[in-house]
Every structure is written in C-alpha cells, then in structure tokens.
Write an enzyme that holds these catalytic residues in place. Sequence first.
Site, mmCIF file in Angstrom:
data_model
loop_
_atom_site.group_PDB
_atom_site.id
_atom_site.type_symbol
_atom_site.label_atom_id
_atom_site.label_comp_id
_atom_site.label_asym_id
_atom_site.label_seq_id
_atom_site.Cartn_x
_atom_site.Cartn_y
_atom_site.Cartn_z
ATOM 1 N N ARG A 1 -4.295 23.386 -1.652
ATOM 2 C CA ARG A 1 -4.811 22.012 -1.607
ATOM 3 C C ARG A 1 -5.424 21.662 -2.959
ATOM 4 O O ARG A 1 -5.307 20.549 -3.448
ATOM 5 C CB ARG A 1 -5.817 21.822 -0.469
ATOM 6 N N TYR B 1 1.590 -5.459 -3.263
ATOM 7 C CA TYR B 1 2.295 -4.770 -2.184
ATOM 8 C C TYR B 1 1.510 -4.931 -0.873
ATOM 9 O O TYR B 1 0.283 -4.734 -0.857
ATOM 10 C CB TYR B 1 2.421 -3.296 -2.576
HETATM 11 C C1 LIG Z 1 5.946 1.394 -1.807
HETATM 12 C C2 LIG Z 1 4.855 0.846 -2.661
HETATM 13 C C3 LIG Z 1 3.533 1.299 -2.529
HETATM 14 C C4 LIG Z 1 3.118 2.299 -1.484
HETATM 15 O O1 LIG Z 1 3.674 3.541 -1.695
HETATM 16 P P1 LIG Z 1 4.012 4.592 -0.523
HETATM 17 O O2 LIG Z 1 4.631 5.714 -1.259
HETATM 18 O O3 LIG Z 1 4.937 3.909 0.437
HETATM 19 O O4 LIG Z 1 2.706 4.922 0.120
HETATM 20 C C5 LIG Z 1 2.588 0.781 -3.399
HETATM 21 N N1 LIG Z 1 2.901 -0.159 -4.316
HETATM 22 C C6 LIG Z 1 4.156 -0.619 -4.452
HETATM 23 C C7 LIG Z 1 4.442 -1.652 -5.482
HETATM 24 C C8 LIG Z 1 5.173 -0.152 -3.633
HETATM 25 O O5 LIG Z 1 6.405 -0.631 -3.760
#
Ligand SMILES: *Cc1c(COP(=O)(O)O)cnc(C)c1O
Length: 386
Positions: free
Chosen positions: A51, A104
Amino acid sequence: MPDHYSFATRAIHTGQEFDPTTGAIIPPIYQTSTFVQDGIGGLRGGYEYARGGNPTRTSLETLIADLEGGKHGLSFASGLAGEDALLRSILKPGDHIVMGNDVYGGTHRLVNRLFVPWGIRLSTVEVTDLDAVRATVTPGTKVVWVETPSNPLMKISDIAALVEIGHAAGAIVVVDNTFASPYLQNPLAFGADVVTHSTTKYLGGHSDVIGGAVVIDDDELADRVRFIQFAAGAVSGPMDAWLTVRGIKTLAVRVERHSSNAQAVAEALVGHPAVERVYYPGLADHPGHELAARQMRGFGGMLSVALAGGPAAARTFAESTSVFQLAESLGGVESLIGYPSEMTHASVKGTELEVPENVVRLSVGIEGENDLVADVLAALDRVTAS
Ligand SMILES: *Cc1c(COP(=O)(O)O)cnc(C)c1O
C-alpha cells in the site's frame, strides 16, 4: 531520463530500466503485497508493504511525473480516487473551491455530494470568462479547478491567466489534463500547481484499465497527498500500473493519429445539413482555437456535435454508427460515441453543468481515417432519413 530527450523517447524509457538479475527488457510486474526485510527495518529499496509502495507503481509514478514536467507523481486506483486524495489534502470545512462549470460530471459529483456536505463551499463558474473567475474567487478560495479542453463542449481556458488569478487569491490551481494528455499540454509549464489525470483514458489508451494520477511540484503538498494515498489506500495495483505504463509507451504516436483522425471527422461533419454545430478546437472558427494553438501541441481526439434535428436526431445519430461504438469513456484506440445528457453527464442534469440534449460526443480512435469519416456520414444519412 535527461531532459534533452524528446517526449516520445522519455515515454518509452523513463523509469523502465531492464531487470538487473535476468536482463528482461521489461521490468517485472511486482505482484506482491509485502517485502522481506534483511533484519528488522532492513528494507531493500525502501519497500515494506505494497500500500505504501510497489516498484511497478513507482515506475508508473516516475514516468508520469517526467511526462508532465513535475517533481512528484502519485498513482491511484482511479482518476476520482486521486482527485479525492488531493482535495482532502488541501481543504478543510469552511474552505471555498472554484470549479469550471463544465468539469467532468464525476468531479462535480465528488465535490458536490461528498465535500459540500462536509462543509466545503463550492462555486462553479465559466472559466473561459476571466472576469467571471476574478469575481468568484475570494480570500477563502483554496482551490481553483480547471479542465481544458472541457467536456463535452471542448471549451478552452487560459491556464496561465487562471493561475495568475488563483495565485493572487492564495489558491492552489489544479488542471485536469485528461482530455489533452501530457503529449499535447503540460499545465505545470503554465504555472499550475497540480495536474490530475484519469489514466483510464489516453494514458492507458486501450480501454482495459481504470486508474488516476496526480503530479505536483511542491514537496510539502506532495507529502500530504502521499500520506493520504498511504493512509486511505486508494492505490493502483501492480497489474494496473503495468498496463498503464505499457499504454503510455505509445502515447505519442497514438495521440498524433487521434488528432489527425478527429480533425478529418470534424471537417466532414461541418456544413452537413443534419449538423447544427461542431465543437472541435482544431476548427478555425472554434471559440478557443487560437488559445488552443498556443497552449497545446495539437487539438486532440475529442469532439462533439450538435444535431440540427434536436434530441431525437442526436439519439438516432448516436445509435447508428458501426465503427464508433456506443459507450461511455474516451481515449482508447477504438472510437466511441456517446450521448452525454443521458450517459456521461446524466448526474449533472438539472444543474448548470447540464449538456444540451442535441449534443453527441465522439472519442475518435486510431482506426483508418476513411472508415471513421464514412461511418459518421452514413449515420448522418440515417438521421436525415428518419
Ligand atoms: C474519466 C475522467 C475522470 C475520472 O476518472 P476515473 O478514472 O473514471 O475515476 C476525471 N476527469 C476527466 C476529464 C475524465 O474524463
């Protein structure tokens, strides 16, 4: 890797020394949870319990830090796990965070549903409007969160100008660089304090692993995030870290092809009678085109299209392609098509992050350009016929 090596060389070699015992050119996947000690506290290479650290994860963290031009790289089980650790290391109840109004959806959900109930104050703002940002930051603002290009309307914001505004207020400026990838844009070079990635997307590049990364220059902030990474444990496992490293080796060639294919698809869509508007930074009339040309080394593989026929036309388009497959996510070698208002952005319906219902998003892959152009044009024919 010495700095004078180009991006493509560093992407293949940084942190990837061959195995000294066997000569294996690919460093082994350290699929292990713990490390034997040479007497109590006698750690080999600093590894104790996985970890806290694992050599495969270290190789990924070293590589991403180098590609973003930052001192410290930290890798996580997902993009959102990295964002969570970062924000928990900075914010305490009463603090204020300013975020772009089209970040996002999962980032907005993380802050709005987990941090706001904990006492964080959230303001969303149009980050392409610098006066609006100036009017929103306060002395209590601890974080300014920027995503450029944004999702799904590909708005471009001025990182250097936002850094100036954020720093004047004493805030840490974070750029989510997932859409551009480090091949096209390095926010730390424009003064940003932190870069975040969903490595699930372009860095991994093959739609086969979920992961995230945070890159930080400041030693003290990096220590705090590393402590949360260790204490809360949302780390990437060795197999995931290894897959991500393997993906990154081809990032340079992939992103070149993503970008040229996306430019061709965008140009094929423009002016089609079923199309109201194409959102792609590589189009000369895109509002952020000139800024993108200055701030980025290419325009990337993501674009969106607003259909003239409204929501029904958008749904027909999204369900009518053959090479583009209907799925969430982006940044993989295979082309994907999505309907944001009911897929990626369903969680922000009814908020100011809501996406127009006639918009369809394309993640343009690296298949043959002619096949991709023919596929979207055939789907538009279906829209016109229906
Ligand atoms: C997909 C995405 C995230 C989140 O990432 P995960 O790996 O799905 O947790 C954050 N920011 C952007 C711009 C994304 O496209």
